[in-house]
Every structure is written in C-alpha cells, then in structure tokens.
Design an enzyme around this catalytic site. Sequence first.
Site, PDB file in Angstrom:
ATOM      1  N   ILE A   7       0.818  -1.220   0.000  1.00  0.00           N
ATOM      2  CA  ILE A   7       0.000   0.000   0.000  1.00  0.00           C
ATOM      3  C   ILE A   7       0.849   1.267   0.000  1.00  0.00           C
ATOM      4  CG2 ILE A   7      -2.181  -0.891   0.918  1.00  0.00           C
ATOM      5  CD1 ILE A   7      -1.260  -0.022   3.710  1.00  0.00           C
ATOM      6  N   LYS A   8       2.108   1.164   0.448  1.00  0.00           N
ATOM      7  CA  LYS A   8       2.927   2.367   0.436  1.00  0.00           C
ATOM      8  C   LYS A   8       4.406   1.989   0.377  1.00  0.00           C
ATOM      9  CE  LYS A   8       3.580   6.799   2.707  1.00  0.00           C
ATOM     10  NZ  LYS A   8       4.773   6.839   3.544  1.00  0.00           N
ATOM     11  N   GLY A  10       7.631   3.826   1.162  1.00  0.00           N
ATOM     12  CA  GLY A  10       8.248   5.043   1.686  1.00  0.00           C
ATOM     13  C   GLY A  10       9.741   5.027   1.429  1.00  0.00           C
ATOM     14  N   ALA A  11      10.433   6.052   1.933  1.00  0.00           N
ATOM     15  CA  ALA A  11      11.872   6.113   1.747  1.00  0.00           C
ATOM     16  C   ALA A  11      12.551   4.984   2.520  1.00  0.00           C
ATOM     17  CB  ALA A  11      12.396   7.462   2.211  1.00  0.00           C
ATOM     18  N   GLU A  12      12.007   4.652   3.682  1.00  0.00           N
ATOM     19  CA  GLU A  12      12.681   3.718   4.570  1.00  0.00           C
ATOM     20  C   GLU A  12      12.069   2.323   4.542  1.00  0.00           C
ATOM     21  OE1 GLU A  12      12.343   4.708   8.655  1.00  0.00           O
ATOM     22  OE2 GLU A  12      14.091   3.539   9.224  1.00  0.00           O
ATOM     23  N   ALA A  13      10.759   2.275   4.371  1.00  0.00           N
ATOM     24  CA  ALA A  13      10.076   0.999   4.536  1.00  0.00           C
ATOM     25  C   ALA A  13       8.956   0.833   3.523  1.00  0.00           C
ATOM     26  CB  ALA A  13       9.497   0.914   5.949  1.00  0.00           C
ATOM     27  N   LYS A  24      -7.487  -6.958  10.377  1.00  0.00           N
ATOM     28  CA  LYS A  24      -6.895  -6.201   9.295  1.00  0.00           C
ATOM     29  C   LYS A  24      -5.600  -5.571   9.829  1.00  0.00           C
ATOM     30  CE  LYS A  24      -8.738  -3.254   5.645  1.00  0.00           C
ATOM     31  NZ  LYS A  24      -9.724  -2.230   5.323  1.00  0.00           N
ATOM     32  N   ASP A 124      10.993  12.026  15.017  1.00  0.00           N
ATOM     33  CA  ASP A 124      10.624  12.292  13.617  1.00  0.00           C
ATOM     34  C   ASP A 124       9.216  12.890  13.548  1.00  0.00           C
ATOM     35  OD1 ASP A 124      10.765  12.424  10.886  1.00  0.00           O
ATOM     36  OD2 ASP A 124      10.444  10.289  10.539  1.00  0.00           O
TER      37      ASP A 124
END
Lengths: 217, 330
Positions: A7-8, A10-13, A24, A124
Amino acid sequence: MAEMRLIKKGAEAELYLTDWMGLKAVLKRRIKKGYRNPDLDSYVRGSRTSNEAKLLSEARRLGVPTPVVYSVDKRNCEIVMSYIDAPPLKRFVDGMDPEGLALTFSRVGEMVGRLHRGGIVHGDLTTSNIIPYSGLLYLIDFGLGEHSSDIESRGVDIHLMRRALESSHHEVSSEAYLSFIEGYRGVMGDLSDPVLRRVDAIRRRGRYVDVNHRKEA
Amino acid sequence: MNSVQYILGIESTAHTFGCGIASSEGKILSNVKSEYVPASGGIHPREASQHHAAKAAATISGALKEAGLRLNDIAAVAFSAGPGLGPCLRTGATVARTLSLVRKCPLVPVNHCIAHIEIGRLVTCEDDPLVVYVSGGNTIISAYAGGRYRVFGETLDIALGNCLDTFARHLGLPHPGVPKLEQLADGGKKFIPLPYVVKGQDVSYSGLLTMASRLASKCDMGDLSLSLLEVAYGMVAEVAERAIAHTEKGALLLTGGVARSKRLQRALSFVCSDHSARFHVVPPDLAGDNGGMIAWTGYLALKEGLTVPVESSYVNPNWRLDEVEVPWRR
C-alpha cells in the site's frame, strides 16, 4: 502469513496490507539500502525495528494513540500492527480554517507533551506521521525515537516539528507552531520552559542560524 | 538593455578568497581563488581575513585579466554577505564596496548558500532539483517552494566537512584531509560500529567525530576511515532519500566542497536510481567556494533590482538560506 498487498513504498520501509489472525493489519518492512555498508545497514534497520515496536506500545500506555503491535520479526526487520485506514494530517493542514488549525495543533502539542512527560522522544515529528482517525490523533513511525528526558532530545523533537511545519506548510507554519506550543505547555507546565529555550538555541547553533537578524557592519 | 553585462563576484566567507566574473549570458569567464591554509589546526578567522586582505588585489586583477576585461566593463559588484566567519566576510565586503565606489556601479549582496545552489542549476541545466549542499561549514538538504529555498534537513551540530577535516587532522593527515581519508578508506575492510544519528530529516556529526577520534589509536586506520565515511555519508544519503521521497523532485543536485567525494557521489546516485531521479554533481572547480558562483547569483539578483547602497551593505555571519526571497525563481 496471509496474502499481502503493497500500500505504500516510503523512503525507509514498505507497507503491506495483510491479515493477522483475522484482523486487518499492516506489515512494515524496512528495506535494505544499497547506499549503506551492509553491516551498517542491517544494524540500522534491526535496531530501528525493535525500537519502534517497543516505543509504539509504551507510547500508548502514556495515553498517546498508536497502532497496536501484533508481532515483530527483528531479523527480517518487520513489524505487523493494526491498520489505521486514513490519510495523514499532512493532507488536511492547508485546507483548515484558523479555528480547526489551532485546535488540531494544540492537540498535537498535548500529545507530544504526554510523550515527553513519559520519558520518550519521537525523533521524527512531522504531519506525515500523525493520522487523524475516529476523533483521535494517532502517532506513528517511532523508528527514530528513544527513551530520553534530556532537555536536548526534547528540544530536538520540538525543533523537528517546527521545521517540518516551515518546510511543508509554510503558509500556516507560525500559527500552527504557536498552537502546538500552547498545547505542549499545557501538559508539560514549567518543564516546557527550558525545552523551548533549547529549541531556540538549537536553531542558533553552528548552522549559521539567526533568530534576531543581527547585522554587522 | 540588450548588450551583455559582466558581473564581478567576491567570495570570502571562510578559507577562500575568490573573484569570479560571470556574464549575463550565463558564462563564467574567470574564477580565480586563493586559499588560506592554516599552519596547524582549523581556520583562524583573523588570520584568514588577513590572508584575504593580502591576496585581494592580485586575485581581482587576475580574474579581470583572465576574462579579458577591465574594471570599467563591470556592470555590478556582487559579494558574499553571509553566512560565514565575521572577519572574513567583512574583508570581502570592504573590497566589494571599494570596487563599487570606484567603478560607480551597483553593489549586490549574495547569500553564499544560495550561490552554491544557483551555480549548480546553471551548469547542470536542472531547473528544480532537490539540493544536497555539503561543505566545511554547511550540511543542508534544500528545495525550492513558494519563493524561497526551504530547508528540509540540516546538521544539528557540526557540518559534514568539518567532521571529516577535524578527524583527518586528528590522524595527522596533511591538508586537504578528505581525499586522503578516502584513500585510507579504500584500503579498509572491517566495519567498526560508530554513532549513526538521524533525527527526523536532520543529522548529527559531533558524536561520530568524538567516537572516531577516541578509537583512532586502537583501530586499523583503513577500517576506521572506511567506517567513519560510510556512517557520515550514509546519514546524508538517508535524509536526502527521505527528502526526495517527500518532495517528489525529479532530480538531485550535489553541491559544496564535499561534493567532490566520489564515495558520497556513489551513495547519492544509488539513492537517485532507487527513486528514478536524475543525479547531478557540480564540477570540482565550482563545487568549493568560488567567486564565479557569487557573480552569477549576483546577476540573478541584479535583474530583480536587489542592490544595496554602500552605507547599508551589512554582512550577516548567520544569514539563513531560508530567509532569502529568490524572486528570479518565480
């Protein structure tokens, strides 16, 4: 493990939607980085994974809404946690009316205040890491967090929030930051004074930062 | 005005006194510099400013000669007004004011960090990149948004170049230390764990420097240099990656003195290929501090009428990148 859907990224994960014992859930996998030395890379990803899993649970005990951790696989750098099906705060900020903005950021400030009072810094704080869902603000992404009650760590946390506002929401950043500070002060009380002084000091450090626009002939 | 204009730029924020001449067509006609090298230790601001004062005249006439121009051909004088070391900035500003008075032409103050970005945009023809600016005094991840260069990440304490230079001096390596550190690292084999500190989009190098310096007498120099560089560059690459994912810029521009590092270039080009972004590095002669970048940025500012009368031409050692309006980008 049940079927997974990305679903995504990202830069890291990478985040996958999955099923955990009929619930879910989302699986977060920290991916290998080719630009880092392999030994350094596995150390960074492993320590952030276990750090995040621990702090997500501890933060919730302090009254900060976070996803529930279902399982952790440190070797593969994976966490399975409950899925919060909503977009991040970042998407809403620019369309908010002044009252809504003030209320939201004062609640963000209270949330960070509770975290700091409980001896945790997030590391963060951005509007991408806060998810408004069913009347609550969820805080996610604790990989850079740590146990700390230092003025410095707390100051850096607030500094990060301020800079995230300035770079991503520059049109409303000062209003949002003031409300944030109001909420933070409300929870932290007198403890907030040295932290906020440090926030200014951090801005003024060796990074050629100017608070007072001092000029020299 | 249709004819070509020539702008003279003075750079003097730290160890380099530079004079460059840029044309309104975007050519750097000359770029002469003189670098102050301390006998030992880091930059002594007063000694550096004395060096600048002593070398100013020869550097400027050298730049004019190389460009084939005379002072009367110059349309405006630009100077680095900050950020930087106070005494060094003041020396450069004094020189620039004098030239502007003698030539009776406009004086243009330029922010040094913005000049590093603008020279990169000029020579790479990349209009809107994410910028990674790394030098002895600055470590900044920046991108343009809403009239200014916004800071997405920076160092919380010392700059990347400062960390590497100081460590190189600690090992007794002669100036310039970073290329020699890289050579040592090429012979390193074992990775030694060192503090890897990323906070949000920010990095911190002071703990890394302390730890590496403490281990200097106990470890193999190759291994230690390798580990220091991997950790230091890995941190920059990580925050750059976060910023490129966040801003969705199609290109990354590496600028500043540390941009010369092949190892750092490798790490960042890796990041770019992961995010389908173009990777650009400012060429070595324009990567470090130089007058050419000040001249070119001075021209951009001059076009917008951003000149300053001599009597209020202050320098600002703490002039933040994100305080400056950049109307030429609108």
